[in-house]
Write an enzyme that holds these catalytic residues in place. Structure first.
Site, PDB file in Angstrom:
ATOM      1  N   TYR A 101       0.849  -1.190   0.000  1.00  0.00           N
ATOM      2  CA  TYR A 101       0.000   0.000   0.000  1.00  0.00           C
ATOM      3  C   TYR A 101       0.891   1.248   0.000  1.00  0.00           C
ATOM      4  O   TYR A 101       1.938   1.273   0.665  1.00  0.00           O
ATOM      5  CB  TYR A 101      -0.876  -0.047   1.252  1.00  0.00           C
ATOM      6  CG  TYR A 101      -1.794   1.123   1.427  1.00  0.00           C
ATOM      7  CD1 TYR A 101      -2.877   1.308   0.569  1.00  0.00           C
ATOM      8  CD2 TYR A 101      -1.587   2.052   2.433  1.00  0.00           C
ATOM      9  CE1 TYR A 101      -3.718   2.387   0.725  1.00  0.00           C
ATOM     10  CE2 TYR A 101      -2.431   3.133   2.596  1.00  0.00           C
ATOM     11  CZ  TYR A 101      -3.491   3.291   1.736  1.00  0.00           C
ATOM     12  OH  TYR A 101      -4.329   4.366   1.891  1.00  0.00           O
ATOM     13  N   ASP A 173      -0.389  -7.936   5.993  1.00  0.00           N
ATOM     14  CA  ASP A 173      -1.497  -6.982   5.874  1.00  0.00           C
ATOM     15  C   ASP A 173      -2.600  -7.707   5.095  1.00  0.00           C
ATOM     16  O   ASP A 173      -2.469  -7.963   3.910  1.00  0.00           O
ATOM     17  CB  ASP A 173      -0.995  -5.735   5.134  1.00  0.00           C
ATOM     18  CG  ASP A 173      -2.087  -4.684   4.928  1.00  0.00           C
ATOM     19  OD1 ASP A 173      -3.279  -5.045   4.945  1.00  0.00           O
ATOM     20  OD2 ASP A 173      -1.734  -3.502   4.722  1.00  0.00           O
TER      21      ASP A 173
HETATM   22  C1  LIG Z   1      -6.064   1.387   2.966  1.00  0.00           C
HETATM   23  C2  LIG Z   1      -4.992   0.443   3.269  1.00  0.00           C
HETATM   24  C3  LIG Z   1      -4.121   0.654   4.346  1.00  0.00           C
HETATM   25  C4  LIG Z   1      -4.225   1.879   5.225  1.00  0.00           C
HETATM   26  O1  LIG Z   1      -5.443   1.931   5.884  1.00  0.00           O
HETATM   27  P1  LIG Z   1      -6.120   3.330   6.363  1.00  0.00           P
HETATM   28  O2  LIG Z   1      -7.277   2.855   7.153  1.00  0.00           O
HETATM   29  O3  LIG Z   1      -6.489   4.086   5.131  1.00  0.00           O
HETATM   30  O4  LIG Z   1      -5.084   4.040   7.152  1.00  0.00           O
HETATM   31  C5  LIG Z   1      -3.137  -0.284   4.599  1.00  0.00           C
HETATM   32  N1  LIG Z   1      -3.000  -1.377   3.822  1.00  0.00           N
HETATM   33  C6  LIG Z   1      -3.814  -1.617   2.776  1.00  0.00           C
HETATM   34  C7  LIG Z   1      -3.620  -2.834   1.970  1.00  0.00           C
HETATM   35  C8  LIG Z   1      -4.832  -0.730   2.463  1.00  0.00           C
HETATM   36  O5  LIG Z   1      -5.629  -0.952   1.415  1.00  0.00           O
END
Ligand SMILES: *Cc1c(COP(=O)(O)O)cnc(C)c1O
Length: 387
Positions: A101, A173
């Site tokens: 991201y 993630d």
């Molecule tokens: C959107 C996103 C983030 C960050 O999340 P926020 O809630 O916008 O801070 C991190 N990792 C991935 C894969 C995302 O899509």
């Protein structure tokens, strides 16, 4: 003076009450002491924890098979920060995937080096490349299961084995894939994190994050850092996220079915040069996706429109009713254009190396009727490409 107590009631609410209280009053100093020591369960101050956060954390814990209660943060980036800043020291080395991201990438390339933490970006699908990047001071590997925007699938099994052998942490993630498609702890991940903002909360009305560690001591360190750094969320945000999560499974399955239809539909359009969907036989990682994702190929579809920026502009203008917006996982379908948003900092050559062009669009499929959605894409793509 304390406010009046709530009226007595022999029945109870069926919806989690919203508890905006910042402070919690204890009866005696002895009891407060025991609360801080953990001998007595009790809230003290909202930054340290509150009922609405715990309700959401426990819900995600169950979905992810997390062994200890995870930590909620005010955004997904709060969860990324808790891991990257809360568990590292100057002199450490962190490996991340090249297609993380955008803000995670920025933290890897700008913030960690500023603090004396070296970073290397490698292809998470190539375990040999990750092995080659290992150093004695490597502390962790951070990957997403399915990458943005080319939807490449990480070799999670290979990475888990490598990290275990090397004695380092595998951090996953799981935002794109969600526990509906994969539970990274079951595949050997040490830490799992989420942006609940996306599919889990699902209504684009709250930013929230989650992180949990397999190891109890690490899990506690994450919590202490999140509380100290002020990353923890407000009760109302947690309350909204819980409400959104109640329909998560249904939303996910519906959006995923529509995504599979849309991917096949796009592949048949003359204005489309290429479609990337992990469930399609022509996706480079289809076999790995089938192995890891339990039959769930998720709601994200990427395609390449024929032409350049002019055609891309014409497409978003003609895509009636679809939000051209840099997010995903909303109830409505959203389209994003990496070259002008998430990957704008890269040169055109670097983008080409990662597999994207000016015509690349990423679609987060929502809950619309599949036929209506396909018709909107057909019409907008034809209008943009003269087909
Ligand atoms: C959107 C996103 C983030 C960050 O999340 P926020 O809630 O916008 O801070 C991190 N990792 C991935 C894969 C995302 O899509």
């Amino acid at each position: 003076m304390r406010p009046d107590a709530l009226p007595e009631s022999a029945s109870r609410p069926v919806v989690t009450p919203l508890s905006p209280s910042v402070v919690y009053a204890s009866d005696t100093p002895d009891m407060l002491d025991q609360q801080y020591d953990g001998g007595l369960q009790g809230y003290t101050y909202a930054r340290e924890g509150h009922p609405n956060a715990d309700v959401v954390a426990k819900r995600v814990d169950r979905m992810e098979n997390a062994p200890h209660m995870g930590v909620l943060t005010g955004s997904g980036m709060g969860a990324v920060s808790a891991v990257l800043l809360g568990l590292t020291e100057t002199g450490d080395h962190v490996i991340g995937s090249t297609q993380l991201y955008g803000r995670s990438l920025r933290m890897m390339t700008e913030d960690l080096p500023r603090l004396g933490i070296a970073t290397t970006l490698v292809d998470a699908g190539d375990v040999d490349a990750v092995r080659a990047a290992l150093r004695p001071e490597t502390r962790m590997v951070l990957v997403e299961v399915v990458s943005n925007p080319t939807l490449r699938v990480a070799d999670l099994e290979g990475l888990a084995t490598l990290c275990r052998e090397a004695g380092i942490l595998l951090v996953v993630d799981n935002t794109f894939t969600t526990p509906r498609a994969i539970r990274p702890f079951d595949w050997g991940a040490d830490i799992v994190l989420h942006s609940l903002t996306k599919l889990l909360a699902g209504h684009s009305d709250v930013t929230l994050g989650y992180v949990a560690a397999q190891d109890e001591a690490l899990n506690n360190r994450l919590r202490v850092f999140a509380v100290t750094a002020g990353l923890t969320p407000s009760p109302f945000d947690c309350w909204l996220a819980e409400r959104g999560m109640l329909s998560f499974d249904l939303r996910f399955d519906r959006a995923e079915q529509t995504a599979a239809c849309l991917a096949d539909h796009l592949a048949g359009l003359p204005g489309v040069a290429r479609v990337l969907y992990p469930g399609r036989a022509d996706h480079p990682d289809q076999a790995r996706a089938a192995h890891l994702l339990a039959g769930h190929f998720c709601n994200m579809v990427t395609f390449e429109l024929r032409g350049g920026r002019a055609e891309a502009n014409a497409f978003t203008r003609a895509a009636d009713g679809l939000s051209f917006a840099p997010t995903l996982g909303d109830v409505g379908t959203t389209i994003s254009h990496p070259a002008s948003s998430s990957h704008r900092a890269l040169t055109a050559e670097k983008r080409a190396e990662l597999g994207m062009s000016e015509g690349t669009f990423r679609v987060s499929v929502g809950l619309e009727d599949p036929e209506t959605l396909c018709a909107v894409f057909s019409q907008a793509i034809a209008a943009a490409t003269g087909g």
